[in-house]
Design a protein around this motif. Structure first.
Motif, mmCIF file in Angstrom:
data_model
loop_
_atom_site.group_PDB
_atom_site.id
_atom_site.type_symbol
_atom_site.label_atom_id
_atom_site.label_comp_id
_atom_site.label_asym_id
_atom_site.label_seq_id
_atom_site.Cartn_x
_atom_site.Cartn_y
_atom_site.Cartn_z
ATOM 1 N N ILE A 1 0.833 -1.201 0.000
ATOM 2 C CA ILE A 1 0.000 0.000 0.000
ATOM 3 C C ILE A 1 0.869 1.252 0.000
ATOM 4 O O ILE A 1 0.607 2.202 -0.738
ATOM 5 C CB ILE A 1 -0.965 -0.024 1.205
ATOM 6 N N ILE A 2 1.955 1.228 0.796
ATOM 7 C CA ILE A 2 2.833 2.405 0.846
ATOM 8 C C ILE A 2 3.405 2.713 -0.532
ATOM 9 O O ILE A 2 3.336 3.845 -1.011
ATOM 10 C CB ILE A 2 3.989 2.183 1.855
ATOM 11 N N SER A 3 3.955 1.682 -1.204
ATOM 12 C CA SER A 3 4.597 1.974 -2.489
ATOM 13 C C SER A 3 3.564 2.408 -3.528
ATOM 14 O O SER A 3 3.836 3.311 -4.320
ATOM 15 C CB SER A 3 5.418 0.785 -2.983
ATOM 16 N N ALA A 4 2.372 1.791 -3.496
ATOM 17 C CA ALA A 4 1.339 2.198 -4.443
ATOM 18 C C ALA A 4 0.864 3.621 -4.136
ATOM 19 O O ALA A 4 0.619 4.415 -5.047
ATOM 20 C CB ALA A 4 0.167 1.234 -4.396
ATOM 21 N N PHE A 5 0.788 3.962 -2.848
ATOM 22 C CA PHE A 5 0.349 5.307 -2.464
ATOM 23 C C PHE A 5 1.331 6.353 -2.979
ATOM 24 O O PHE A 5 0.935 7.353 -3.581
ATOM 25 C CB PHE A 5 0.221 5.374 -0.940
ATOM 26 N N PHE A 6 2.638 6.119 -2.757
ATOM 27 C CA PHE A 6 3.636 7.065 -3.261
ATOM 28 C C PHE A 6 3.560 7.183 -4.779
ATOM 29 O O PHE A 6 3.675 8.279 -5.339
ATOM 30 C CB PHE A 6 5.048 6.628 -2.849
ATOM 31 N N MET B 1 0.958 6.775 -6.668
ATOM 32 C CA MET B 1 -0.212 7.573 -7.034
ATOM 33 C C MET B 1 0.049 9.051 -6.771
ATOM 34 O O MET B 1 -0.357 9.914 -7.538
ATOM 35 C CB MET B 1 -1.435 7.128 -6.233
ATOM 36 N N LEU B 2 0.753 9.316 -5.669
ATOM 37 C CA LEU B 2 1.074 10.699 -5.314
ATOM 38 C C LEU B 2 1.848 11.367 -6.448
ATOM 39 O O LEU B 2 1.657 12.543 -6.750
ATOM 40 C CB LEU B 2 1.917 10.689 -4.035
ATOM 41 N N ILE B 3 2.738 10.600 -7.081
ATOM 42 C CA ILE B 3 3.517 11.152 -8.193
ATOM 43 C C ILE B 3 2.679 11.156 -9.468
ATOM 44 O O ILE B 3 2.596 12.162 -10.171
ATOM 45 C CB ILE B 3 4.791 10.311 -8.446
ATOM 46 N N ALA B 4 2.035 10.031 -9.773
ATOM 47 C CA ALA B 4 1.478 9.857 -11.117
ATOM 48 C C ALA B 4 0.119 10.515 -11.295
ATOM 49 O O ALA B 4 -0.199 10.984 -12.385
ATOM 50 C CB ALA B 4 1.371 8.369 -11.442
ATOM 51 N N PHE B 5 -0.686 10.551 -10.237
ATOM 52 C CA PHE B 5 -2.054 11.058 -10.399
ATOM 53 C C PHE B 5 -2.089 12.512 -10.871
ATOM 54 O O PHE B 5 -2.718 12.811 -11.895
ATOM 55 C CB PHE B 5 -2.836 10.862 -9.098
ATOM 56 N N PRO B 6 -1.403 13.450 -10.175
ATOM 57 C CA PRO B 6 -1.454 14.830 -10.667
ATOM 58 C C PRO B 6 -0.895 14.964 -12.079
ATOM 59 O O PRO B 6 -1.474 15.661 -12.915
ATOM 60 C CB PRO B 6 -0.579 15.604 -9.677
ATOM 61 N N ILE B 7 0.210 14.263 -12.340
ATOM 62 C CA ILE B 7 0.820 14.375 -13.665
ATOM 63 C C ILE B 7 -0.144 13.894 -14.745
ATOM 64 O O ILE B 7 -0.317 14.537 -15.781
ATOM 65 C CB ILE B 7 2.137 13.559 -13.729
ATOM 66 N N SER B 8 -0.828 12.768 -14.475
ATOM 67 C CA SER B 8 -1.693 12.231 -15.528
ATOM 68 C C SER B 8 -2.912 13.118 -15.740
ATOM 69 O O SER B 8 -3.330 13.326 -16.883
ATOM 70 C CB SER B 8 -2.109 10.799 -15.199
ATOM 71 N N VAL B 9 -3.463 13.669 -14.666
ATOM 72 C CA VAL B 9 -4.626 14.544 -14.839
ATOM 73 C C VAL B 9 -4.241 15.794 -15.621
ATOM 74 O O VAL B 9 -4.939 16.207 -16.560
ATOM 75 C CB VAL B 9 -5.225 14.924 -13.460
ATOM 76 N N LEU B 10 -3.086 16.375 -15.274
ATOM 77 C CA LEU B 10 -2.657 17.584 -15.983
ATOM 78 C C LEU B 10 -2.333 17.268 -17.444
ATOM 79 O O LEU B 10 -2.643 18.061 -18.341
ATOM 80 C CB LEU B 10 -1.437 18.205 -15.290
ATOM 81 N N THR B 11 -1.718 16.103 -17.686
ATOM 82 C CA THR B 11 -1.422 15.723 -19.074
ATOM 83 C C THR B 11 -2.716 15.606 -19.872
ATOM 84 O O THR B 11 -2.812 16.103 -21.002
ATOM 85 C CB THR B 11 -0.683 14.368 -19.122
#
Lengths: 291, 407
Positions: free
Chosen positions: A68-73, A75-85
């Motif tokens: 869960i920790i690694s997936a959470f981190f 998502m923390l990186i990828a989610f904003p980037i993917s939404v903005l992209t």
């Protein structure tokens, strides 16, 4: 005659998912039952903080936490980037860049996970190692929670971007025009109106991305390092995820150590289902706040 | 617009631009990494060679004295034997160990007529030492009758070996290795896997799509089927691997196959592929205009005739792109195959035996003590090339389909 054949094909396809759940559940639960030659205690399994096949200690709790920790981190990186992209692709880009960037995202989604794994175990671990050294930490050749998170962020980015693109595309033009007519700038409209309206689709992207992050196996195993005790809370520490546990030492094992992987598989599927439910709940909460 | 607003807008936009460049950067990084790292290892030899080296022990027929002349220039680290007409070269093998390999054999050289010594007490078949083979150990007989051993196991270089050979009387025996590190076996296994998986998955997937789109009434049953296929699409591939071992293993044991096999792998892959095939065929069935179906039915064709003669041909491009997507998925799949086909690299794969696909080959060499990044990257170039071409073709096909339908 053919009608029956088509119907049969459909029923076979549909029943596969039931086969998967039933059989994996049966085999996974078997290791806890007294009928198994050397059964393990289900409570020790669920609450254990060590995983040592040589000592017969199989505790899965810390592995769930690590996953869960690694997936959470990630998502923390990828989610904003993917939404903005996605926002850029749909609302801001010129036409030529739009199709090129869409193709790039699609190609990223098509890159096989072993290739990501080779890249991660050659390049990402070096980044992490040098970052750790500049912060006076030591790593095991860069294999770490952070490396896993960066890798997973890269791998989930295209999935989430594609779904966000679909969500943002389906936002009604009227909403946007209304916002612009009220005097909001285009950027304000994009961020406050378009993204908010596309929220539901964006969150289903998050769900899919998270499921991919939990279920990704080969690439993660190459950089996880397979720690055997306790949750890894330091980002530069080696870690062990559910999938890397299922793959580690697979070809030289049998008996309990092999069968227990089915129990880990059950835990993996439950983790995915629970996280989906959690995001759905979170989505509804946000939805009710903005209304 | 206020200054503050303007500043905020610029900030937000910059963030967006930066975020959008990330995908491009990742793609460029990955492709350039595998190309830079793998291009030196990628060669026709590497594709054609076996992964495991074969060992040979040979001797040479007695020959009358011959002198060979070289009519070419030697490169660095090469040496020429005028007695045997061969060129040896120092090089590194795929595990980066020092090797001496044969790079030239004169037509008249006794190296073309070596005899297999490993068969005891009888004349073995004639073996040809081929270019690229690694010289391991030579037993030479000196003019005074004594034996001398040279070779890579005594860490001799090419030059030292050639000097010893030319000053000796004859060669008693030669122990050499064929070059390993190739991917031919995995390539063949991948092709077998693709063919078999498609053989199972395409009919099942296409028929299911036809049922859902052409036959089923929109009711509880068809939505339950759709839902379970959606669920199937969300299952992680490693779980498919677990499933293959317990659910599909009994099917392969009908054919008296023991243990992991390509057949088991392809049965598993066909389940993995189902959602991809069904969805993509369904999409293409949906855009076949209803008028075509009506026209066919009103001309007296039966429902089945209409499906096979009218609907399916119009949906051909969708089926084709389903096939290409499926192939790209098979080539990229690893976790499910590690469970069902094993990780042992098999140089002569058979359907009833375990083998590695190219992706699992990468996994296999990456999980060794000393991972070989060059070879892994070289295979990655091949995989990436195929997958990217397939995906771009799917895009082109669907674009043409869209144009045909007037979108």
């Amino acid at each position: 005659m053919f009608r029956i054949l088509f119907t049969l094909a459909a029923l076979v396809s549909a029943s596969m998912i039931i086969f998967i759940f039933v059989f994996i559940f049966k085999k996974g639960v078997a290791v806890f039952l007294p009928s198994y030659p050397n059964p393990i205690n289900i409570w020790d399994f669920l609450s254990g903080l060590t995983w040592r096949a040589d000592k017969g200690e199989y505790g899965v709790l810390f592995i769930v936490i690590n996953t869960i920790i690694s997936a959470f981190f990630a998502m923390l990186i990828a989610f904003p980037i993917s939404v903005l992209t996605a926002l850029y692709i749909v609302k801001m880009s010129p036409k030529s860049i739009r199709s090129a960037l869409t193709t790039v995202v699609e190609l990223l989604a098509a890159i096989p996970s072993v290739v990501y794994g080779v890249f991660a175990s050659a390049v990402i671990v070096k980044w992490v190692d040098s970052l750790a050294q500049s912060l006076n930490y030591s790593t095991f050749g860069g294999r770490s929670v952070l490396a896993v998170s960066i890798l997973l962020a890269m791998m989930t980015l295209p999935t989430m971007t594609s779904l966000s693109i679909v969500a943002i595309k389906s936002v009604k033009k009227e909403l946007e025009h209304a916002s612009l007519a009220l005097g909001a700038s285009q950027t304000q409209t994009n961020f406050k109106v378009v993204l908010m309206a596309a929220k539901s689709g964006i969150f289903s992207g998050l769900i899919l991305g998270l499921a991919r992050a939990f279920g990704e196996a080969t690439a993660v195993s190459m950089v996880a390092g397979n720690r055997s005790i306790g949750p890894s809370l330091n980002p530069f520490d080696i870690t062990r995820t559910l999938t890397s546990t299922m793959l580690s030492g697979l070809n030289e094992t049998s008996g309990l150590d092999y069968d227990v992987r089915y129990a880990v598989g059950i835990v993996l599927m439950i983790t995915i289902l629970v996280s989906n439910a959690a995001i759905n709940y979170f989505k509804r909460r946000i939805g009710s706040e903005t209304k | 617009m206020t200054k503050k607003r303007k500043f905020k807008d610029i900030l937000y936009n910059t963030m967006t631009y930066l975020a959008s460049s990330v995908s491009v950067i990742i793609l460029v990084l990955i492709i350039s990494f595998v190309v830079v790292k793998g291009k030196d290892s990628l060669s026709f030899d590497m594709i054609r060679n076996d992964y495991w080296s074969q060992n040979y022990l040979v001797s040479f027929p007695l020959d009358k004295e011959k002198k060979f002349k070289k009519d070419f220039e030697l490169e660095e680290h090469q040496a020429f034997s005028s007695k045997y007409g061969i060129v040896l070269e120092d090089s590194l093998n795929h595990e980066k160990e020092e090797q001496v390999i044969i790079t030239y054999i004169n037509d008249g050289s006794p190296f073309n007529r070596s005899i297999d010594e490993s068969i005891k007490n009888q004349e073995g078949p004639v073996l040809t030492v081929s270019l690229g083979d690694q010289m391991e150990k030579l037993v030479l007989i000196n003019p005074d009758g004594s034996e001398e051993n040279v070779g890579i196991i005594y860490s001799d270089t090419a030059k030292e070996m050639i000097d010893a050979m030319d000053s000796s009387e004859s060669i008693k025996s030669l122990y050499y290795q064929s070059p390993g590190g190739g991917i031919w076996g995995s390539l063949v296994a991948t092709l077998l896997l693709i063919a078999l998986s498609l053989f199972f998955a395409l009919p099942l997937g296409i028929f299911t799509a036809i049922y859902l789109n052409e036959i089923a009434d929109k009711g509880k049953l068809s939505s339950a089927i759709e839902y379970s296929i959606d669920l199937l699409a969300g299952v992680p591939s490693i779980v498919f691997g677990l499933m293959g071992v317990i659910v599909l293993y009994p099917i392969t044991s009908i054919f008296k196959i023991e243990g992991l096999s390509i057949l088991l792998g392809s049965l598993t892959m066909s389940i993995v592929l189902l959602p991809v095939v069904i969805r993509s065929v369904q999409e293409s069935l949906k855009v076949v205009p209803d008028g075509l179906r009506m026209a066919s039915l009103s001309l007296g064709a039966s429902r089945t005739q209409t499906i096979f003669k009218i609907v399916l041909p119009s949906a051909m491009s969708g089926i084709l792109s389903a096939m290409l997507l499926a192939i790209s998925r098979i080539i990229g799949e690893s976790a499910a195959l590690i469970y069902t086909m094993g990780t042992f690299i098999n140089d002569s794969p058979k359907i009833s035996e375990g083998a590695t696909s190219l992706a699992v080959h990468i996994w296999s060499i990456m999980s060794q003590e000393q991972p070989n990044f060059e070879l892994a990257s070289a295979i990655s170039i091949i995989i990436l090339g195929i997958v990217l071409v397939l995906n771009i073709s799917v895009k082109i096909i669907s674009k043409r389909l869209d144009r045909k339908l007037g979108y």
